[in-house]
Enzyme design. Structure first.
Site, mmCIF file in Angstrom:
data_model
loop_
_atom_site.group_PDB
_atom_site.id
_atom_site.type_symbol
_atom_site.label_atom_id
_atom_site.label_comp_id
_atom_site.label_asym_id
_atom_site.label_seq_id
_atom_site.Cartn_x
_atom_site.Cartn_y
_atom_site.Cartn_z
ATOM 1 N N THR A 198 -2.775 81.890 34.944
ATOM 2 C CA THR A 198 -2.038 81.391 36.105
ATOM 3 C C THR A 198 -0.625 81.963 36.147
ATOM 4 O OG1 THR A 198 -3.238 79.329 35.838
ATOM 5 C CG2 THR A 198 -1.310 79.277 37.264
ATOM 6 N N GLU A 199 -0.272 82.564 37.278
ATOM 7 C CA GLU A 199 1.080 83.098 37.492
ATOM 8 C C GLU A 199 1.516 84.042 36.362
ATOM 9 O OE1 GLU A 199 2.597 82.412 40.354
ATOM 10 O OE2 GLU A 199 1.079 80.967 40.981
#
Lengths: 463, 437
Positions: free
Chosen positions: A145-146
């Site tokens: 994530t990210e």
């Protein structure tokens, strides 16, 4: 020849409706269906569908000389199922060309990697299952994530069976080193690390339509010239960006689709570049050195750290309260609860609570359905409170929990004793047989007794 | 430059935001060596001799007290006049009637006027307030003739005619400071004579200062004033270290949610009660306090009885001075549900006491605060939700205390004063220069 690695992230959160405290315990539906559907339809029409169309043409046209990598969060896939099945279909068309690699990530686009190994593993598995169902391939490269990454996370990811991971080529991590090489994890060198070239990536994703930028307008030719100007020894250019760059952040009239269309052609024609997917890069190149990332990094904001999600007290409290429930959630099998639990973990909820108004406020505001981080926090905590009440009903609160655990321990202990007694009985029977027959050698008999004592020792330890 | 300032309150006789604001501003201006303030207020409190009310007014009859006020930490003095008058801030003519009516009962002098047969009608006292204003203007003219100054600054409508009169007498530029308009006070049903006075003041002014963009828009839209001469200068708050008074502690281990202000339509007390009702349906260890007084108080008491929450909903009556800070110290949440609040200093005071605040979006202060929860005044669900959350989720008050304090510490009167000083310079047609404080 340098490798160009194009990777796009696709994610859409499920947004919550205004969930007031009087709804707690009364109403268990948390979602703003209208907002979710309209936003997804909007992004589908502006970005996913037209961009997929361009990519499909290019993939077909260049017959394997042009390749891309994608990651689609489980949450986004669910929204495609609900609101825009044709988007799902168009991604499947891309997959069918055989020139698209799908990367792994957490199902909920969550921050679980920072928190708990077991839940992390479970979410990644859920995601990969879904990808396999839809696109017929099981990911071998991981993208958190990210772009959140640290030495520890990398190590965990390797142990989960991935050969490489993508992350941000953060300046404070790389220092003088270039992101244009392959690196490996500092703890576990068998995990390869691809570092994002944030300068060139952001030229497209952030600056493309900025008329105040001295390089405006950006054309494919100009961009390829920049790539040509890089050091001859460098091996790869990692262009990682949000898929919404195409048509959403950079609108259609900015010419972003023309750029996307021309870029592969121009890059290939220059004869200096090949397009490779992350797993091909890992096979093709040797890591140049290890990259040390003791503290987690991400691709967000100026700081490239976690402060957008876990930078203030509100976020810490919400995050802590959320994962307080994780042990009980691992035991919960109710499908509706699991769904709500997945949605609760979506990192965007934390992002909405960010108080860094001033420096990166503009980007934050764009994505934010709430007018203040306080509002976001209140809404989230109300939802979480209700969820917790439901969980309590299904998986009893700690008091009873402990009682059950204690009883279980007693049972285990008794079982242990029982097996020991059985073993002893068997031994005695054996001895009896031996005494009767007196034919077996003595050595073997000793061995068996030793084994049983060792076994019982480990068992008593585990208790 | 020397500024002749017309206000209506000055410490210790402060009854609300405006007195605090004009005092704070004067104090802020004292930081600037090139600004001298001559402050004029009608004396409304602690006055023994109220006979002037019924006298025929002539400028020469007006007793004027001149005092000098010295600020403790500044080597500067502000000249200060008191004009004997019965002007009471924040009231329209009707309310003025009620207030004086209360005083009548304790004063035999007023009974004599009763024999003239004029007392029972509101018209008499209503007209009186307007007369008072006119008289204040006459006094202003006298003062303007007798003193040297470069500029006139008038705070709010009661002082506008005084400002205009002083301008006519001296020919000096006039700055009017709009702390509130009758649209805020009346909730839309504007009193035409008040409106006329306000509009006249704004039109006569060379510069109009408004306390927020909210008020600025009203001044431009409803009074038709040229936007070019209307400037927003936000209020600030005076940092004061207040030591907790002995003996004032919370008697119960419960949360306290406070409303503090005049209980009038403008302040939206009914929304506070409705929100309290919502919260009380879900929580028991919480009490609500409505501190203040006003014409809607009885209605509010009735409403709280109707809702059956009187065991948890308390009225304190009017609080003054230190009581206000004690109230803040006991509070866990401060709510300002104003229907129309030109600025609203009280949330800043609450924040200085480390109390999280919920403010209405219809307040000027909402334009400058980030660390406050903002709701529409009518949205009682949002208000109740915000109250509940602050009481229930400990991270919220923690965040508010930490960041709110820093935020409010930056809102200083000297910054507002610097801005006002620039308005003065432009009213005088001088180039804007920065002077060291």
């Amino acid at each position: 020849m340098k490798s160009v690695c194009l990777y796009f992230q696709i994610h859409q959160p499920f947004r919550y409706r205004k969930y007031r405290f009087f709804d707690i315990g009364n109403d268990h539906y948390y979602y703003d269906d209208y907002a979710n559907e309209t936003i997804l339809r909007k992004v589908a029409n502006n970005c996913y569908l037209p961009a997929n169309k361009v990519l499909l043409e290019q993939l077909k046209k260049h017959k394997g000389r042009f390749k891309i990598a994608l990651s689609i969060s489980g949450i986004a896939l669910e929204q495609f199922e609900l609101y825009a099945p044709e988007v799902l279909h168009s991604f499947q068309e891309l997959a069918d060309t055989g020139y698209v690699e799908f990367l792994s990530e957490t199902y909920s686009h969550s921050l679980v990697s920072l928190f708990d190994g077991e839940s992390f593993e479970r979410q990644v598995k859920d995601h990969d299952d879904k990808i396999e169902t839809y696109f017929g391939q099981r990911p071998t490269v991981f993208r958190n994530t990210e772009m959140i990454y640290s030495d520890d996370i990398g190590d965990k990811v390797y142990k989960m069976g991935f050969k490489a991971m993508l992350t941000e080529g953060a300046k404070h991590v790389l220092g003088w080193k270039s992101p244009n090489f392959l690196y490996c994890n500092a703890v576990n060198p068998r995990l390869k690390v691809l570092m994002r070239n944030y300068k060139l990536s952001d030229d497209i994703s952030f600056r493309f339509s900025n008329k105040g930028w001295n390089e405006y307008p950006l054309t494919a030719e100009k961009f390829v010239n920049w790539m040509n100007a890089l050091d001859k020894n460098e091996e790869m250019i990692n262009l990682f960006m949000d898929y919404e760059t195409f048509g959403e952040h950079q609108t259609k009239d900015s010419g972003i689709f023309d750029f996307l269309k021309n870029f592969p052609e121009v890059a290939l024609n220059s004869g200096e570049f090949t397009f490779d997917t992350p797993s091909e890069i890992v096979d093709k190149y040797q890591p140049i050195s290890a990259v040390h990332v003791p503290h987690p990094i991400s691709w967000a904001d100026e700081e490239r750290d976690l402060s957008a999600w876990l930078g203030n007290e509100l976020q810490e409290e919400a995050f802590g309260k959320l994962y307080d429930l994780k042990d009980r959630m691992l035991r919960c099998t109710d499908p509706v609860m699991i769904k709500d639990w997945n949605y609760l973990q979506i990192s965007d909820h934390m992002y909405y609570m960010c108080t860094k108004f001033f420096s990166d406020g503009e980007v934050h505001m764009y994505f934010n359905p709430y007018s203040s981080p306080y509002e976001a926090f209140i809404n989230y905590m109300n939802v979480l409170s209700d969820f917790r009440i439901r969980l309590n009903a299904l998986v009893p609160e700690s008091e009873t929990d402990r009682e059950i655990a204690a009883l279980k321990e007693v049972i285990d202990e008794k079982e242990d004793r029982l097996t020991k007694a059985e073993e002893e009985l068997r031994n005695l029977k054996k001895k009896l047989k031996e005494a009767k027959g007196a034919t077996l050698p003595k050595v073997e008999k000793k061995k068996t007794t030793k084994k049983t004592t060792a076994k019982s020792k480990t068992k008593s330890k585990s208790n | 430059m020397k500024v002749l300032m017309f206000g209506w309150e000055f410490p210790p006789h402060i009854s609300g935001g405006l007195g605090t604001a004009s005092y704070g501003l004067t104090r802020g201006l004292a930081h600037y060596d090139d600004v001298n303030v001559l402050f004029v207020v009608p004396k409304a409190y602690g006055d023994e001799d109220r006979s002037a009310v019924d006298n025929i007014i002539g400028a020469s009859d007006v007793p004027i007290t001149r005092k000098q006020v010295k600020f403790e930490d500044l080597q500067k003095k502000v000249d200060y006049f008191e004009v004997d008058s019965s002007l009471i801030p924040y009231v329209g003519p009707e309310e003025f009637y009620k207030l004086t009516q209360q005083k009548v009962s304790s004063r035999s002098r007023f009974i004599q006027t009763d024999s003239e047969g004029r007392l029972p009608f509101t018209g008499k006292y209503g007209a009186d307030l307007l007369q008072e204003i006119a008289r204040y203007a006459l006094v202003a003219e006298v003062i303007a003739q007798e003193n040297e100054f470069d500029l006139i600054h008038a705070h709010d409508w009661l002082a506008y005619p005084a400002g205009i009169a002083a301008k006519k007498a001296s020919g000096k530029p006039l700055v009017v400071h709009v702390h509130a308009t009758d649209f805020d006070r009346s909730g839309g049903s504007v009193n035409p004579s008040v409106y006329a006075i306000e509009r006249e003041g704004m039109e006569a002014a060379d510069k109009v200062i408004t306390v927020s963009n909210l008020t600025r828009n009203i001044v431009i839209d409803k009074y038709g004033i040229d936007p070019a001469k209307v400037v927003t200068v936000y209020n600030a708050v005076e940092p004061v270290e207040r030591k907790p008074r002995l003996g004032i502690t919370k008697g119960v281990d419960e949360k306290i949610v406070t409303f503090l202000g005049r209980i009038t339509m403008q302040k939206g007390p009914e929304y506070f009660i409705e929100a309290a009702h919502q919260v009380l349906r879900r929580m028991d260890n919480v009490r609500f306090v409505m501190a203040g007084s006003g014409d809607m108080m009885n209605k509010m008491i009735k409403r709280s009885a109707q809702l059956g929450i009187t065991d948890r909903f308390h009225f304190t009556g009017f609080l003054k001075g230190d009581d206000v800070f004690d109230m803040f110290r006991l509070s866990d949440v401060y709510v300002m549900p104003s229907v129309s609040e030109p600025f609203g200093i009280s949330p800043l005071e609450a924040m200085m006491s480390d109390v999280p605040v919920i403010i209405s979006k219809q307040s000027g202060v909402a334009e400058i605060l980030t660390h406050a929860i903002k709701v529409d005044f009518w949205d009682i669900n949002a208000m109740a939700d915000a109250i509940y959350s602050i009481l229930k989720y400990p991270a919220l008050p923690k965040m508010f205390k930490k960041h709110g304090r820093i935020e409010v510490d930056h809102l200083q009167w000297r910054h507002s004063a610097a801005h006002v000083r620039q308005v003065y310079l432009s009213a005088l047609g001088q180039p804007i220069s920065n002077s060291n404080a």
